[in-house]
Design a protein around this motif. Sequence first.
Motif, PDB file in Angstrom:
ATOM      1  N   LYS A 197       0.825  -1.210   0.000  1.00 43.92           N
ATOM      2  CA  LYS A 197       0.000   0.000   0.000  1.00 43.92           C
ATOM      3  C   LYS A 197       0.858   1.260   0.000  1.00 43.92           C
ATOM      4  O   LYS A 197       0.637   2.166  -0.798  1.00 43.92           O
ATOM      5  CB  LYS A 197      -0.904   0.021   1.252  1.00 43.92           C
ATOM      6  CG  LYS A 197      -1.716  -1.239   1.434  1.00 43.92           C
ATOM      7  CD  LYS A 197      -2.586  -1.170   2.669  1.00 43.92           C
ATOM      8  CE  LYS A 197      -1.829  -1.073   3.982  1.00 43.92           C
ATOM      9  NZ  LYS A 197      -1.072  -2.270   4.345  1.00 43.92           N
ATOM     10  N   SER A 198       1.838   1.308   0.897  1.00 40.93           N
ATOM     11  CA  SER A 198       2.683   2.504   0.974  1.00 40.93           C
ATOM     12  C   SER A 198       3.460   2.703  -0.310  1.00 40.93           C
ATOM     13  O   SER A 198       3.631   3.830  -0.776  1.00 40.93           O
ATOM     14  CB  SER A 198       3.668   2.390   2.141  1.00 40.93           C
ATOM     15  OG  SER A 198       2.980   2.307   3.345  1.00 40.93           O
ATOM     16  N   THR A 199       3.935   1.617  -0.861  1.00 39.61           N
ATOM     17  CA  THR A 199       4.680   1.727  -2.113  1.00 39.61           C
ATOM     18  C   THR A 199       3.778   2.302  -3.203  1.00 39.61           C
ATOM     19  O   THR A 199       4.177   3.202  -3.942  1.00 39.61           O
ATOM     20  CB  THR A 199       5.215   0.349  -2.537  1.00 39.61           C
ATOM     21  OG1 THR A 199       5.891  -0.236  -1.427  1.00 39.61           O
ATOM     22  CG2 THR A 199       6.145   0.471  -3.712  1.00 39.61           C
ATOM     23  N   MET A 237      -2.997  10.028   1.541  1.00 35.27           N
ATOM     24  CA  MET A 237      -2.936   9.814   2.988  1.00 35.27           C
ATOM     25  C   MET A 237      -2.538   8.371   3.276  1.00 35.27           C
ATOM     26  O   MET A 237      -3.283   7.449   2.993  1.00 35.27           O
ATOM     27  CB  MET A 237      -4.294  10.136   3.613  1.00 35.27           C
ATOM     28  CG  MET A 237      -4.845  11.498   3.185  1.00 35.27           C
ATOM     29  SD  MET A 237      -6.418  11.907   3.964  1.00 35.27           S
ATOM     30  CE  MET A 237      -5.880  12.711   5.455  1.00 35.27           C
ATOM     31  N   ASP A 238      -1.342   8.197   3.844  1.00 39.09           N
ATOM     32  CA  ASP A 238      -0.848   6.852   4.138  1.00 39.09           C
ATOM     33  C   ASP A 238      -1.106   6.530   5.607  1.00 39.09           C
ATOM     34  O   ASP A 238      -0.365   6.964   6.483  1.00 39.09           O
ATOM     35  CB  ASP A 238       0.647   6.767   3.815  1.00 39.09           C
ATOM     36  CG  ASP A 238       1.157   5.340   3.925  1.00 39.09           C
ATOM     37  OD1 ASP A 238       0.345   4.432   4.181  1.00 39.09           O
ATOM     38  OD2 ASP A 238       2.371   5.143   3.766  1.00 39.09           O
ATOM     39  N   GLU A 239      -2.142   5.784   5.867  1.00 40.92           N
ATOM     40  CA  GLU A 239      -2.535   5.414   7.226  1.00 40.92           C
ATOM     41  C   GLU A 239      -2.488   6.607   8.182  1.00 40.92           C
ATOM     42  O   GLU A 239      -1.860   6.539   9.230  1.00 40.92           O
ATOM     43  CB  GLU A 239      -1.625   4.302   7.760  1.00 40.92           C
ATOM     44  CG  GLU A 239      -1.627   3.085   6.862  1.00 40.92           C
ATOM     45  CD  GLU A 239      -1.179   1.833   7.587  1.00 40.92           C
ATOM     46  OE1 GLU A 239      -1.313   1.784   8.820  1.00 40.92           O
ATOM     47  OE2 GLU A 239      -0.701   0.912   6.920  1.00 40.92           O
ATOM     48  N   PRO A 240      -3.186   7.678   7.849  1.00 33.21           N
ATOM     49  CA  PRO A 240      -3.025   8.895   8.638  1.00 33.21           C
ATOM     50  C   PRO A 240      -3.551   8.761  10.068  1.00 33.21           C
ATOM     51  O   PRO A 240      -3.104   9.477  10.951  1.00 33.21           O
ATOM     52  CB  PRO A 240      -3.848   9.927   7.868  1.00 33.21           C
ATOM     53  CG  PRO A 240      -4.841   9.133   7.107  1.00 33.21           C
ATOM     54  CD  PRO A 240      -4.158   7.848   6.771  1.00 33.21           C
TER      55      PRO A 240
HETATM   56 MG   LIG Z   1       2.760   1.192   4.793  1.00 28.38          MG
END
Ligand SMILES: [Mg+2]
Lengths: 316, 413
Positions: free
Chosen positions: B67-69, B188-191
């Motif tokens: 996901k982050s990638t 938004m990465d796991e904000p």
């Molecule tokens: Mg991540």
Amino acid sequence: MSGFLDLFRPSTYGKLPLDDGVEWFVKDWLVPNFRPAFRAIQAPVDALLDSIDGFLQAVPFPIFWLVAAILAWRIAGRGVGILTAVSLLLIDMVGIWEETMTTLAMVITAVAFCAVAGVPLGILAARSDRFAGGLRPVLDIMQTIPTFVYLVPIVMLFGVGMVPGVIATIVFALPPVIRLTNLGIRQVQGEMVEAGYAFGATRRQVLIEIEIPLAMRTIMAGLNQTLMLALSMVVIAALIGAGGLGLTVYTGLGRLDVGRAFLGGFGIVLLAIILDRVTQAMGAPTPAQANGWTFRGVARSLLGGRGQKAEAAAGQ
Amino acid sequence: MQDKIVVKNLYKIFGPDADKAAELAGAGKEKDEVFRETQGVVAVNDISFSVQEQQIFVVMGLSGSGKSTLIRCLNRLIEPTSGQIIIDGADVTAAGPSELREIRRSKMAMVFQHFALLPHRTVLENAAFALKLRGLSKKDRNDKAMRALEAVGLGAWADSLPSQLSGGMQQRVGIARSLAAEPQILLMDEPFSALDPLIRREMQDELIGLQRDFKTTIVFITHDLHEALKLGDQIAVMRDGGFVQVGPPQAIVTDPADDYVRAFVQDVDRARVVTMGSIAEQVEPIVLGRDDLASARRKIAQAPYSALPVLDARGKLKGLLSEGALAEGGRPHLERLVPDEMQTTPEDVSLHDAFSLFAKGEPVAVLDEKGRLAGIVDPQAVFSHLSGGDAPEEEQAEAERPAAPTAPSHDAA
Ligand SMILES: [Mg+2]
Ligand SMILES: Nc1ncnc2c1ncn2[C@@H]1O[C@H](COP(=O)(O)OP(=O)(O)OP(=O)(O)O)[C@@H](O)[C@H]1O
């Protein structure tokens, strides 16, 4: 029997002339070819050292005493302020004021050059693994080689006197600031740097806005170590003609004058304690950092903006 | 609606031999196999999707699913190995360094899991960060940053340092920082993952409000299904670098594509996800002025229920007419029969929120935005939707039908 085993000993067959090689390298190649380059290094060191020493010698004792004590108090809290005031009084009372100022000038000069060269080198090392890999053995050698060994080529290249002494000090004291700048910048959290780039920062902006401020504590710790190493070099630097407290110790040693040697050592120790405490406080996240590492922030913390915080932190 | 972000065949491979790994991944090999053969990690594996303007696109998946990638590929914090990212019709993957910086400064902002605020800068300076990079004057950027701070309710904290704020407040600063530049897209990465549950829920509500006010398109990463269901207009479930299923929240819950998604959604309270509109059944209502008693009786007899809604001539819902009421009192005029009161609800209300409407055990009318009858929901249908979760649609429909014939016989008795 031993005659037989000697057959397996290289020195039986001759000697590798490493010493001759080094001698040739330094004397017949390095010195004649690069003397102008080394002279060029010498000039700015000379200029800075002269002006700092001249300034420190010219300031009347009471004024220096007052300013130093207040600075120490504002930066590092009341305790260090009092310590500084008392130490400076003692130094003057035992009659080594001029020598102490000379040593202080040498140390400040050396640390200034270490900072100017070391911080950028550390930043480069943090940005490039290859550069860091190449730099590490050089730093290891600088830190492990006995100081006396490189005094000889330094004398050959720069002669004797104050400036060669300071240059030897720079060589000796440079590694920690490089290492810790490198470490500090590498330790900045990935997300912080990412945030910089994500909002459209250039490499330069990331360095100035994010990496250096966040690495500041570690960089200051490196400068503190560099400063301490520089102080530990003052006696050795006296061997090649540098003055100050080192010379006091050195002459005391030569004449077996225990009292004089002790006086020199006494001055060095007091100077070391004051400088250590003050620079450590500069690295801690207290007054200056609370006010931001801007000129105004530092000025505000010196002039008392958030002094109580500094004291609270110093009291911990 | 227009597509704001279009991603086509995106790959990201970490490791020494990206070309080889891409080839293997392209040939359909699993992530593990590719790693064994090439030491390359296929973090994003042939992903294509599009996000419509002003929607919230949620990407959900377990740790390490990429996901982050993926989200970092969108603003090229991570350089994609191949594929295209098109924003407003322009290919971001083709942008040069300065063009890319411009996009990041004004078009796409990012919010981070651990806030990533500068500890040595005040809240206001943090909020003004992007504007400073853009070279705005101090006054301009502070004005804008202040407005963003006020939007997240932190105007009074402008001169504090981030360390003086709670986690939730720090993330608000993070959001204000990203909103200050008035970007069209928020990444938004796991904000909210680092926040405690209560604050998290509060922030989710607030985000929905902010999104409406600022009219942003949001790509939102989470591993929390409830968060995904609450925020997402579209949800993508990610696994081993690929999308397993993409669809609206309800489809993910009621119609999981495979066991992986099913495992994800099995603990979900369906009543909160399934909307009344989605289970409403279309019926032919009785229309006053057009129907007479005979045709009304006929309609009810054909309907799956023993009652039907009654509309007036203009299509407005008058109430519910049951077979029993119709049978009573000889042969009065249809107009003179007073229909029972009928409960109504908009389409997007969840079953959970509509429960109380079924108190009398009667069908509930579902109205569309214009107040017209969209269909009715029988209490039976609610229960079968909540219980028969994994049963296919057809079976459920079958299960409902036998209930209908029994009703008239009950009335006749
Ligand atoms: Mg991540
Ligand atoms: N810089 C990197 N080098 C090599 N592999 C990486 C790198 N970054 C991520 N990966 C790998 O890519 C895969 C996806 O990682 P990613 O961080 O995108 O997952 P994630 O879904 O965000 O997980 P989490 O929920 O833990 O944040 C993982 O297998 C990870 O090990």
